[in-house]
Structures are given as structure tokens and as C-alpha cells.
Design an enzyme around this catalytic site. Structure first.
Site, mmCIF file in Angstrom:
data_model
loop_
_atom_site.group_PDB
_atom_site.id
_atom_site.type_symbol
_atom_site.label_atom_id
_atom_site.label_comp_id
_atom_site.label_asym_id
_atom_site.label_seq_id
_atom_site.Cartn_x
_atom_site.Cartn_y
_atom_site.Cartn_z
ATOM 1 N N TYR A 66 0.850 -1.200 0.000
ATOM 2 C CA TYR A 66 0.000 0.000 0.000
ATOM 3 C C TYR A 66 0.877 1.238 0.000
ATOM 4 O O TYR A 66 1.860 1.297 0.748
ATOM 5 C CB TYR A 66 -0.915 0.031 1.230
ATOM 6 N N ARG A 83 -1.453 -2.319 -18.765
ATOM 7 C CA ARG A 83 -2.736 -1.599 -18.758
ATOM 8 C C ARG A 83 -2.686 -0.517 -17.691
ATOM 9 O O ARG A 83 -2.268 -0.770 -16.563
ATOM 10 C CB ARG A 83 -3.887 -2.567 -18.460
#
Ligand code: DSN
Length: 426
Positions: free
Chosen positions: A47, A228
Site C-alpha cells: 500500500y 494496462r
């Protein structure tokens, strides 16, 4: 943990499909193996809400370095002062730009979806058409070129807060200076969504939007040939022409507003594994090899357009300046839907697409969109385009003849054998 063979078998089947088929979807490409490998790395576990050097979590020293590398390389590619590499997609990038500088209910002006535009440029089924007040310009009926007079007239009438340029199915150059001129006249921002031609713009093979557009967004997986994802760029960071303030009323640099609009505005934790892969892809784009690739895309697209025209296919606008073309199939008596389905049976992948002023719905369509970035990555050159066009033509002329379609599939599969895809994967 037991290996999930069910899913891995499907992944292998997809690899085989990609290897054997002719991939002509204009928005797809084959990223390098190192880019693909980087998308599956341990940074996925991390994170890192915030930005390099200013995170809300500990342990970000390493991901700070990959993210900074991605930012620096992207800024270098496009010679920009600001880059944000966190958007998870092009749609997220566009959402962040709009959140940064628009208020709900503000008017926006973009190219109509049915004329080649994109969902996030104001479509009624998308956030951009629900949160903001969408208006559209079109392409001219005869030439299939952006109708700048209509754009200017609508801009002066509506006075949108933002004019959006860029498209998903438009094969010609844009006049960014002309759009900026009317935007300055009415006090509007200009956002360019360069997702489709970004790899060609990176190598100066198409006009640059950066001098004229306040914000430029892109995906990273089309002609940029990366993983992507999305990005946002600003040429001159200091530019804050309308004195925009943050939620506390402080005057802000555009970069601050944009950073805040991505996180915490529209996203939470960035996908640091994807960002590592973006950094690798951006490094590849900076090489001379990529320059050759981008030039070959244009050469292939032009050779393909010529071969289609010789067989009396109606290319919207009469040709292409970039990597794609939109073909009106009405003189061939086959819908886009049927063409997509039958070409799929021959392992030729394209997508059905509305053509300007189409009389059929988006589910049926009168046209197809064809692009060359992926087959160019496979190693094809101008000489191979005739085979591609001949194969498409034979299928579309005999859509109900299973023997013909099966014969073309066999030819396509054999043809693709010479263009190895990820041989390292076995
Ligand atoms: N879906 C993409 C395309 O195919 O052009 C645009 O986001």
C-alpha cells in the site's frame, strides 16, 4: 497452496489464442515480456497511498523509486513538467482531470461517441455525461473529418468549461491550435485524450497536443505498448489560467490539483506493480528501437489502407494518418456485428464500430475498426499487409461459407507461425 491449474490453463489458452490469431483491435498491443513479468511482482502487496516522498504508509522507500523513475521517464518522453502515473486506466485519468477542474453540472464539449469519440468524453451512460453537462461536436458527413466549424460554433454558444479532443476511432490528425484558440476566447480548458496515438506522438510522428492542451491523458497499453493503465501530463505546471483553488480555498498549481484529484479524489492505493511495469515500458519507449516501431506502425497502416481501398472498401476520411482506420461496410452488404463474428471464426480479431451518421445501432453497426499496433509488434511490415487484407476480404465476401472461413483460419494460423510471440514462455 495448491496451484490453480484451472485458471493457469485458461491463461495458457489465451497465450495460444494470441499466438495464432491476427490481432487487429486498434487499442490492443503485445507488451514486452519484461513489462508483463513486472505486472506480476511483489510490489502488488504494497500500500502506498500518496506520492513518492509523501506517503500515508511506511515501507515505501523502494516503490518511491520505481514510481519516481516512471514519472521521470514519462516526463522525458513527452518533454513535460508534470506527470502522474497512478491512474489505473485512461477512464480514471479522464475522471481525475474533470474532478480537478470542473464542478458538477459544468458543461463539457467532446467528440460524439458515435463519431469516434470515447465514453468518458461525455456519454450519457458514463460518469462524464452524468456529472457534467455534455455537448458534442461531430465529423463532417462527406469527408469524415472533425467539423471544427461546428466545434467553434458550439463552443461559443454553450461556453463549456472544458473542450475535449482525442478519439477512439478517428484516423486523422487534430488541429489542437484551432481548438485552443476558441477555448481561450471563451475561457475553457482543453483536455486531449491521446490514448490511441500516444506512441506515435511520443516519437514526433504526429502533431503534439502539449503546447495547446492544458491537460493530456493517455492509457499506457495501446501504442505506448506498456501495461494496462493511465497517465496524466501537463506541459507547463505553472499554468492555472482560471485561478482554481483547492477545497480549502487556497490557490493551487495545476500539478497539486491534479495529484489531489487522482489521490484521494478518485483513487485509493496506487498499483505499484503496474507502475513498475509502466517504468519499464517508458524506458523501452525512450529507445531508438521504439522509434523504428512507431514508424513501422504508420507505414503498415498506410499500406493496409491502400490495400483496402483497392478492394473498394470505404475508409472513413479516405485513409489514415495514424495506426487505425474505420471502414464503412455498407457497400459490402455485411454489418459490423456479423463481420466481427465471422472474422473471429477465422482467428482475425477486429471490433465492430459505428461509422459517422450510422443508421445501425452500436450493437450492430455498419463498420469495423482495424488497427496495426499489435501486428507491427509481431514483426509485420508493409509487405505483409496484402495478406491481411486479402484474408479479411475473403471472409467478408463469403461470410456464410464455412469452408472458406475455415480455410482462411488455417492460412492465418500458418502465417502467424513466422511471427513468434513470447517464445520464452514455451
Ligand atoms: N476501449 C478502448 C478502445 O478500444 O479504443 C478505448 O478506451
Amino acid at each position: 497452496m495448491q496451484r490453480d491449474t484451472l485458471v493457469f490453463d485458461l491463461i495458457n489458452k489465451e497465450l495460444e489464442r494470441q499466438r495464432h490469431g491476427l490481432e487487429l483491435i486498434a487499442s490492443e498491443n503485445f507488451a514486452s515480456l519484461q513489462v508483463i513479468q513486472a505486472t506480476g511482482n511483489v510490489m502488488m502487496n504494497k500500500y502506498a497511498e500518496g506520492y513518492p516522498g509523501r506517503r500515508y504508509y511506511g515501507g515505501c522507500e523502494i516503490v518511491d523509486q520505481t514510481e519516481q523513475l516512471a514519472i521521470d521517464r514519462l516526463k522525458q518522453i513527452f518533454n513535460c513538467e508534470y506527470a502522474n502515473v497512478q491512474p489505473h486506466s485512461g477512464a480514471q485519468a479522464n475522471a481525475a482531470v474533470m474532478l480537478a477542474v470542473l464542478q458538477p453540472g459544468d458543461a463539457i464539449l467532446g467528440l460524439d461517441l458515435s463519431m469516434g469519440g470515447h465514453l468518458t468524453h461525455g456519454s450519457g451512460v458514463n460518469f462524464s455525461g452524468k456529472l457534467y453537462k455534455p455537448h458534442f461536436y461531430a465529423v463532417t458527413k462527406n469527408e469524415g473529418l472533425v467539423d471544427y466549424e461546428m466545434l467553434e460554433t458550439k463552443a461559443r454558444e454553450i461556453k463549456p468549461k472544458m473542450i475535449i479532443c482525442g478519439a477512439s476511432a478517428y484516423s486523422r490528425e487534430w488541429d489542437y491550435a484551432r481548438i485552443r484558440k476558441v477555448a481561450d476566447e471563451i475561457g475553457a480548458f482543453v483536455m486531449c485524450d491521446m490514448a490511441h496515438p500516444a506512441g506515435l506522438i511520443a516519437k514526433n510522428l504526429l502533431a503534439s497536443p502539449f503546447e495547446h492542451c492544458h491537460f493530456v491523458t493517455s492509457t499506457t497499453h495501446k501504442t505506448l505498448r506498456g501495461p494496462r493503465g493511465g497517465v496524466i501530463l501537463i506541459k507547463k505546471d505553472s499554468e492555472n489560467p482560471f485561478g482554481l483553488k483547492d477545497v480549502k480555498g487556497n490557490l493551487r498549481m495545476m500539478s497539486n490539483l491534479m495529484d489531489m484529484a487522482v489521490f484521494p479524489g478518485t483513487q485509493g492505493g496506487p498499483l505499484e506493480h503496474e507502475i513498475a511495469a509502466k517504468a519499464i515500458a517508458f524506458g523501452e519507449i525512450l529507445t531508438d528501437e521504439f522509434t523504428g516501431y512507431a514508424r513501422q506502425i504508420i507505414a503498415n497502416a498506410q499500406a493496409m489502407a491502400k490495400a483496402f481501398a483497392e478492394k473498394d472498401y470505404q475508409i472513413i476520411s479516405g485513409g489514415t494518418d495514424n495506426h487505425l482506420m474505420l471502414i464503412d461496410l455498407r457497400n459490402k452488404n455485411i454489418s459490423g456485428k456479423k463481420a466481427e463474428a465471422v472474422l473471429g471464426k477465422a482467428d482475425i480479431t477486429i471490433n465492430k464500430n459505428m461509422v459517422p451518421y450510422d443508421d445501425k445501432s452500436a450493437f450492430v453497426t455498419s463498420g469495423i475498426r482495424v488497427g496495426v499496433p499489435a501486428i507491427t509488434t509481431r514483426g509485420m511490415n508493409e509487405g505483409h499487409m496484402q495478406f491481411v487484407v486479402n484474408s479479411i476480404d475473403k471472409v467478408l465476401m463469403n461470410p456464410d461459407d464455412e469452408n472458406v472461413v475455415a480455410g482462411i483460419k488455417k492460412e492465418v494460423n500458418e502465417f502467424m507461425e513466422q511471427f513468434k510471440l513470447y517464445p520464452e514462455l514455451g
